[in-house]
Design a protein around this motif. Structure first.
Motif, PDB file in Angstrom:
ATOM      1  N   SER A 297      -1.879   4.465   6.489  1.00 50.38           N
ATOM      2  CA  SER A 297      -3.338   4.482   6.688  1.00 50.38           C
ATOM      3  C   SER A 297      -4.068   3.569   5.723  1.00 50.38           C
ATOM      4  O   SER A 297      -5.199   3.141   5.992  1.00 50.38           O
ATOM      5  CB  SER A 297      -3.858   5.913   6.539  1.00 50.38           C
ATOM      6  N   ALA A 298      -3.435   3.237   4.603  1.00 53.01           N
ATOM      7  CA  ALA A 298      -4.073   2.383   3.603  1.00 53.01           C
ATOM      8  C   ALA A 298      -3.626   0.937   3.681  1.00 53.01           C
ATOM      9  O   ALA A 298      -3.987   0.120   2.837  1.00 53.01           O
ATOM     10  CB  ALA A 298      -3.772   2.932   2.204  1.00 53.01           C
ATOM     11  N   THR A 299      -2.850   0.595   4.709  1.00 54.59           N
ATOM     12  CA  THR A 299      -2.227  -0.728   4.761  1.00 54.59           C
ATOM     13  C   THR A 299      -3.207  -1.846   5.066  1.00 54.59           C
ATOM     14  O   THR A 299      -3.079  -2.961   4.576  1.00 54.59           O
ATOM     15  CB  THR A 299      -1.102  -0.728   5.822  1.00 54.59           C
TER      16      THR A 299
ATOM     17  N   ALA B 229       0.866  -1.179   0.000  1.00 54.07           N
ATOM     18  CA  ALA B 229       0.000   0.000   0.000  1.00 54.07           C
ATOM     19  C   ALA B 229       0.906   1.232   0.000  1.00 54.07           C
ATOM     20  O   ALA B 229       2.045   1.183   0.469  1.00 54.07           O
ATOM     21  CB  ALA B 229      -0.901   0.006   1.226  1.00 54.07           C
TER      22      ALA B 229
END
Length: 481
Positions: free
Chosen positions: A288-290, A284
């Protein structure tokens, strides 16, 4: 005593207290004769292995004025009974151990002024009460020795509690530890050589310094159970490397992948290189997008700019275990408040230079006290790298891993280690165990890589170390099978 699965190391003060208790329940002189007999047995074994026999071989004793000198003299008397020619050099004749000297003379041992050309030399110059380097006369004598040296309890000139060496000291081929292992045996292993333990009946407390036994690491290493899936085994988050330093991302992620069988998620700008090496990783562009993870590792090649600091702060704000290494440690040194108030496990993995940046001072000769103080003051687990890697967690014994060599002293190897530790945390292991077990597997992988094509060993880089990580884990698991 030590907890199951651990080897304890005991300070001079702890040994002296245990000896005082022992002296009250056994006949006078028995502990010394037990130690000396064990020392003599090791010398006999070494003579046989090195020369093909025992009778007619020669041994020189370097006997100081203390109990270690007495141990050496008594051992010489036992060696004489096996047909060994024994000569003793008394460094302080007027203060030589009377009973040991008398026993040696009765057995036919001789007193000498110089080391001559023996098959083996026994170092009985000083024991656990000695501090500082060898005195000039002793140093000159040791420098003249050409035969392998068997040290009685510890190599003379090496500090028993810290392993510090500040001048001339004995470098032994074998050290015979009496009653218990001492910190010197782990902290100054290159000067100790092989270490053999001779029990003499000591009753010991719980140690403040200990090592995880390889068999116990193999038994406790996380492997898939019948009911496991990729999520239940732990998901590791890696925030490392960058487009500028993609190698750090690859090595750190590779360490996490090799350590366990769960899942690894990568966050950062090094995703292209990571996926080229490890297509099983889920990448990612940002933390925060993991997606959901059970631990994080931050730092190797991650940068020290404002954006990197924000990523570290975001990770440390979670309630997940976090490993901080490399650039992450530089950020923490500049802003210690980043880890203030964390209740979740935090593992810092500095080398000596990073330790100095974190604390304002080098670890110094007493590395155990230094790493313990940092862990207690910050409320974190600290892994201080070195041939003898130390792991301190508040309220727990310091764990030591003596690597058996320095093959892992190569660029990028620490990136692999931080990934391994993070994966073990994701699998639910306690931080002290994860750090110490990770260090053991990492060191063994380096040794395996160095000796892959040569018995003598050859320098390696981080990539072959990573390639041998699974074999290292399998080797430890075989010990527990």
């Amino acid at each position: 005593m030590s907890a199951p699965g651990r080897r304890g190391y005991f300070t001079a003060a702890e040994i002296r207290a245990a000896e005082a208790e022992l002296f009250e329940r056994v006949p006078v002189g028995m502990p010394m004769r037990r130690a000396a007999f064990g020392l003599a047995e090791v010398v006999v074994r070494e003579l046989r292995e090195r020369t093909g026999g025992v009778a007619g071989r020669s041994v020189t004793l370097l006997a100081g004025s203390g109990d270690n000198g007495g141990d050496a003299l008594w051992a010489g008397s036992f060696l004489r009974r096996r047909g060994v020619a024994v000569e003793a050099i008394l460094l302080a004749p007027e203060r030589a151990h009377a009973a040991g000297l008398a026993a040696l003379r009765r057995a036919g041992g001789r007193i000498s002024d110089g080391p001559g050309a023996p098959d083996l030399v026994v170092d009985g110059i000083v024991g656990i009460s000695g501090r500082g380097s060898l005195r000039p006369d002793a140093a000159k004598l040791v420098a003249a020795v050409r035969a392998p040296i068997i040290a009685a309890d510890l190599p003379s000139g090496v500090d028993p509690d810290t392993g510090a060496i500040d001048g001339p000291a004995v470098r032994a081929a074998v050290t015979v530890a009496f009653g218990a292992y001492k910190p010197v045996h782990a902290l100054a292993a290159p000067h100790c050589g092989r270490i053999d333990l001779v029990p003499i009946g000591l009753r010991l407390p719980e140690p403040n310094l200990a090592a995880l036994e390889p068999m116990s690491i193999g038994a406790d290493w996380p492997v898939p159970a019948a009911s496991d899936d990729k999520y239940t085994q732990g998901v590791t988050g890696v925030c490392a490397g960058s487009a500028t330093y993609p190698g750090a991302a690859v090595l750190c992620t590779g360490g996490a992948i090799a350590a366990t069988s769960g899942m690894v998620r990568y966050a950062g700008t090094g995703a292209e290189s990571v996926l080229a090496h490890f297509p099983e990783v889920i990448a990612a562009p940002a933390v925060s997008a993991t997606g959901r993870v059970q631990s994080w590792v931050f730092g190797p090649g991650a940068g020290t700019d404002a954006a990197a600091r924000e990523r570290l702060a975001e990770i440390l704000a979670t309630d997940l275990p976090v490993v901080v290494d490399a650039d992450g440690l530089t950020l923490l040194a500049a802003d210690p408040a980043l880890i203030g108030g964390r209740s979740a496990p935090t593992v810092l993995t500095p080398h000596a230079g990073e330790f100095a940046r974190l604390t304002g001072a080098e670890p110094g000769p007493d590395r155990v006290s230094a790493v313990r103080e940092l862990a207690e003051s910050r409320g974190v687990t600290v892994l201080l790298k070195g041939r003898a890697t130390l792991v301190a967690t508040p309220g727990q014994p310091v764990l030591v891993n003596e690597a058996g060599g320095s093959w892992a002293a190569t660029a990028g190897s620490g990136d692999i280690l931080s990934g391994v530790i993070a994966a073990l945390l994701a699998a639910g292991r306690e931080p002290a165990w994860a750090a110490a077990a990770g260090a053991r597997v990492h060191a063994l992988a380096a040794n395996l890589a160095a000796h892959d094509t040569s018995v003598a060993g050859a320098p390696i880089s981080a990539s072959p170390l990573l390639a041998h990580l699974r074999r290292s884990i399998a080797t430890l698991r075989e010990l527990a099978a």
